[in-house]
Design a protein around this motif. Sequence first.
Motif, PDB file in Angstrom:
ATOM      1  N   ASP A  86      45.923  42.364  56.589  1.00 20.52           N
ATOM      2  CA  ASP A  86      45.693  43.292  55.490  1.00 20.52           C
ATOM      3  C   ASP A  86      45.762  44.697  56.074  1.00 20.52           C
ATOM      4  N   ILE A  87      46.884  45.342  55.912  1.00 14.30           N
ATOM      5  CA  ILE A  87      47.104  46.620  56.567  1.00 14.30           C
ATOM      6  C   ILE A  87      47.682  47.601  55.571  1.00 14.30           C
ATOM      7  N   SER A  88      47.358  48.859  55.740  1.00 14.25           N
ATOM      8  CA  SER A  88      47.888  49.865  54.816  1.00 14.25           C
ATOM      9  C   SER A  88      49.200  50.444  55.318  1.00 14.25           C
ATOM     10  N   ILE A  89      50.056  50.739  54.379  1.00 12.62           N
ATOM     11  CA  ILE A  89      51.325  51.389  54.710  1.00 12.62           C
ATOM     12  C   ILE A  89      51.510  52.529  53.729  1.00 12.62           C
ATOM     13  N   THR A 149      56.986  34.850  24.624  1.00 11.55           N
ATOM     14  CA  THR A 149      56.090  36.006  24.765  1.00 11.55           C
ATOM     15  C   THR A 149      55.802  36.258  26.248  1.00 11.55           C
ATOM     16  N   ALA A 150      55.729  37.522  26.584  1.00 14.13           N
ATOM     17  CA  ALA A 150      55.521  37.886  27.989  1.00 14.13           C
ATOM     18  C   ALA A 150      54.123  37.477  28.445  1.00 14.13           C
ATOM     19  N   PRO A 151      53.991  37.024  29.704  1.00 17.44           N
ATOM     20  CA  PRO A 151      52.660  36.654  30.185  1.00 17.44           C
ATOM     21  C   PRO A 151      51.759  37.881  30.295  1.00 17.44           C
ATOM     22  N   LYS A 152      50.450  37.639  30.157  1.00 16.26           N
ATOM     23  CA  LYS A 152      49.504  38.748  30.212  1.00 16.26           C
ATOM     24  C   LYS A 152      49.426  39.272  31.645  1.00 16.26           C
ATOM     25  N   TRP A 153      49.418  40.597  31.786  1.00 18.20           N
ATOM     26  CA  TRP A 153      49.329  41.189  33.113  1.00 18.20           C
ATOM     27  C   TRP A 153      47.936  41.004  33.699  1.00 18.20           C
ATOM     28  N   VAL A 154      47.886  40.935  35.011  1.00 18.44           N
ATOM     29  CA  VAL A 154      46.604  40.913  35.721  1.00 18.44           C
ATOM     30  C   VAL A 154      46.648  42.063  36.709  1.00 18.44           C
ATOM     31  N   ASP A 155      45.620  42.922  36.698  1.00 25.11           N
ATOM     32  CA  ASP A 155      45.612  44.057  37.623  1.00 25.11           C
ATOM     33  C   ASP A 155      45.046  43.637  38.968  1.00 25.11           C
ATOM     34  N   LEU A 156      45.799  43.886  40.011  1.00 29.56           N
ATOM     35  CA  LEU A 156      45.337  43.534  41.354  1.00 29.56           C
ATOM     36  C   LEU A 156      44.363  44.577  41.862  1.00 29.56           C
ATOM     37  N   PRO A 157      43.272  44.160  42.517  1.00 30.89           N
ATOM     38  CA  PRO A 157      42.424  45.179  43.149  1.00 30.89           C
ATOM     39  C   PRO A 157      43.174  45.808  44.313  1.00 30.89           C
ATOM     40  N   VAL A 158      43.182  47.139  44.385  1.00 32.24           N
ATOM     41  CA  VAL A 158      43.914  47.815  45.467  1.00 32.24           C
ATOM     42  C   VAL A 158      43.319  47.427  46.810  1.00 32.24           C
ATOM     43  N   ASP A 159      41.992  47.461  46.900  1.00 34.15           N
ATOM     44  CA  ASP A 159      41.342  47.147  48.165  1.00 34.15           C
ATOM     45  C   ASP A 159      40.993  45.661  48.167  1.00 34.15           C
ATOM     46  N   HIS A 160      41.872  44.874  48.748  1.00 34.55           N
ATOM     47  CA  HIS A 160      41.655  43.423  48.648  1.00 34.55           C
ATOM     48  C   HIS A 160      41.906  42.723  49.972  1.00 34.55           C
ATOM     49  N   SER A 161      41.443  41.498  50.056  1.00 30.89           N
ATOM     50  CA  SER A 161      41.828  40.644  51.175  1.00 30.89           C
ATOM     51  C   SER A 161      42.480  39.403  50.578  1.00 30.89           C
ATOM     52  N   ILE A 162      43.177  38.681  51.432  1.00 30.92           N
ATOM     53  CA  ILE A 162      43.970  37.561  50.911  1.00 30.92           C
ATOM     54  C   ILE A 162      43.758  36.330  51.781  1.00 30.92           C
ATOM     55  N   SER A 163      43.665  35.188  51.151  1.00 35.45           N
ATOM     56  CA  SER A 163      43.546  33.958  51.925  1.00 35.45           C
ATOM     57  C   SER A 163      44.243  32.829  51.179  1.00 35.45           C
ATOM     58  N   LYS A 164      44.439  31.718  51.892  1.00 37.60           N
ATOM     59  CA  LYS A 164      45.150  30.589  51.291  1.00 37.60           C
ATOM     60  C   LYS A 164      44.247  29.368  51.324  1.00 37.60           C
ATOM     61  N   ILE A 165      44.013  28.775  50.190  1.00 40.49           N
ATOM     62  CA  ILE A 165      43.240  27.535  50.136  1.00 40.49           C
ATOM     63  C   ILE A 165      44.127  26.502  49.459  1.00 40.49           C
ATOM     64  N   ASP A 166      44.481  25.482  50.207  1.00 38.86           N
ATOM     65  CA  ASP A 166      45.429  24.481  49.721  1.00 38.86           C
ATOM     66  C   ASP A 166      46.669  25.175  49.128  1.00 38.86           C
ATOM     67  N   GLN A 167      46.935  24.935  47.895  1.00 41.64           N
ATOM     68  CA  GLN A 167      48.135  25.519  47.282  1.00 41.64           C
ATOM     69  C   GLN A 167      47.792  26.737  46.432  1.00 41.64           C
ATOM     70  N   LYS A 168      46.702  27.387  46.774  1.00 41.84           N
ATOM     71  CA  LYS A 168      46.320  28.572  46.001  1.00 41.84           C
ATOM     72  C   LYS A 168      46.135  29.763  46.930  1.00 41.84           C
ATOM     73  N   ILE A 169      46.625  30.898  46.487  1.00 43.02           N
ATOM     74  CA  ILE A 169      46.411  32.136  47.216  1.00 43.02           C
ATOM     75  C   ILE A 169      45.292  32.874  46.498  1.00 43.02           C
ATOM     76  N   ILE A 170      44.280  33.251  47.252  1.00 45.31           N
ATOM     77  CA  ILE A 170      43.129  33.918  46.661  1.00 45.31           C
ATOM     78  C   ILE A 170      43.160  35.379  47.105  1.00 45.31           C
ATOM     79  N   ILE A 171      43.251  36.257  46.150  1.00 42.83           N
ATOM     80  CA  ILE A 171      43.243  37.690  46.460  1.00 42.83           C
ATOM     81  C   ILE A 171      41.890  38.203  45.960  1.00 42.83           C
ATOM     82  N   SER A 172      41.061  38.644  46.901  1.00 39.54           N
ATOM     83  CA  SER A 172      39.715  39.031  46.463  1.00 39.54           C
ATOM     84  C   SER A 172      39.462  40.504  46.710  1.00 39.54           C
ATOM     85  N   SER A 173      38.776  41.096  45.754  1.00 41.60           N
ATOM     86  CA  SER A 173      38.428  42.505  45.868  1.00 41.60           C
ATOM     87  C   SER A 173      37.421  42.688  46.992  1.00 41.60           C
TER      88      SER A 173
END
Length: 414
Positions: free
Chosen positions: A22-25, A340-364
Amino acid sequence: MYSHHFLHNLYCTGNFDFRNIDISISMGEAPAFILDDFKKALPNGFDLKSNGCETTSTTIVVANKTYLIGGISTEVYPTVLGTTPKLGKGFSAVLLNEDRILIIKKGSTPDDFAWFLEVDTHHVRQQKKVLGTEVVAWSKGVRGNVKKPIVISGPSGVGKGTLISMLMEEFPSMFGFSVSHTTRAPRNMEQDGIHYHFTDKSVMEKEIKDGKFLEFASVHGNLYGTSVEAVEVVADDGKRCILDIDVQGARSVRASSLEAIFVFICPPSMDELEKRLRARGTETEEQVLKRLRNAEAEIEQGKSLGIFDHILYNDDLKECYKSLKKILGLDESTNAATETAPKWVDLPVDHSISKIDQKIIISSRTPELKKGSKDLIVLDLLSLKGGAPGRTRGLEIYAMNPFLDGLNGINKLS
Ligand SMILES: Nc1ncnc2c1ncn2[C@@H]1O[C@H](COP(=O)(O)OP(=O)(O)OP(=O)(O)O)[C@@H](O)[C@H]1O
Ligand SMILES: Nc1nc2c(ncn2[C@@H]2O[C@H](COP(=O)(O)O)[C@@H](O)[C@H]2O)c(=O)[nH]1
């Protein structure tokens, strides 16, 4: 669109596993590099070089290679295919199934947050063979699905263009035409960029070499080809792509990663085909004869090669059109409304990311923990589907608050 980028010919010797980075650019594009002299380029394990502004990069290890994403280099290696994402406020990267890296862009618009760097997918392996170089490919994550593209083939003059025009007229918001490239001269009414991208042989050959084409073939003495972009543009517009290509092209698409429905159109007879071709009045006598000669082989191949899912006879135009619509699931009651277009989900800018089985979890990193706030974004990897090379479709993501959604939310993660 497909581009070479600054890629180091360096391979990793270190034993690092950056699966949760998780690095800023800051601004610019996000190039991708393979590193082989990891220590020389990246003394701290991952690159924290600065070029006067807050520029850092992410590395990730796949097999015996380390990929530097967002780094800066002067060397070009390997070939990087696909549209490169623009950098946002930073990104996170996670390795998926050893064949692609998921890159989540921080602070990006909801339609631009998920990208994949394909490092060992079918498409990449295929392009490695074609180009004879090391290859990686960017693929943009797109939410929602578009129905399979339709490949329509058949001899010149059989009525492919006529049938496609009828479909596009009746269902303008449902179908989009893949505008091919060709080296043949435009006919009177043909417009560049609409009927074809008219191009020079040397330019097209260079672009083929650069991996820009999904398929190409020499047809009736000219070069024709479908660029990856031609298919992407239609799918990004939420439309089902129609390709009007010859049998050789259909064969190449069949062997590619583009999943499509293949339809071959036959004339009722060779005499009728000749009549139509001559009545159209677009070809010279020499061209008519050449096209008719080629038609025999095409019909033979179309019927026998096992490429085509459906063979239609275009005798009565109305009947043939009706059959085509049936194949495409368009009965009388179908209207041209798009999904119909899918509903948008806003990502938290300051987040971390992990993988659990077949799911990616992006947490604020700064959870609000109050009713209504959604601090966890879940991306279901099982939903991912290939699209055209250059797109990964079907992203299914939803937001949840792990504390307030309670068991429901937790269950979703397991
Ligand atoms: N069922 C039909 N009966 C009679 N004429 C037809 C029928 N279908 C198409 N045509 C006519 O045949 C001619 C050739 O059709 P069209 O241009 O659509 O062929 P095509 O397969 O797209 O050819 P090409 O591969 O050369 O682009 C046109 O003038 C069209 O109006
Ligand atoms: N392999 C491909 N074939 C193509 C493509 N675009 C068109 N075609 C085929 O060429 C002939 C002749 O077309 P015309 O416009 O000169 O009459 C016809 O059979 C088309 O299907 C392409 O991108 N790739």
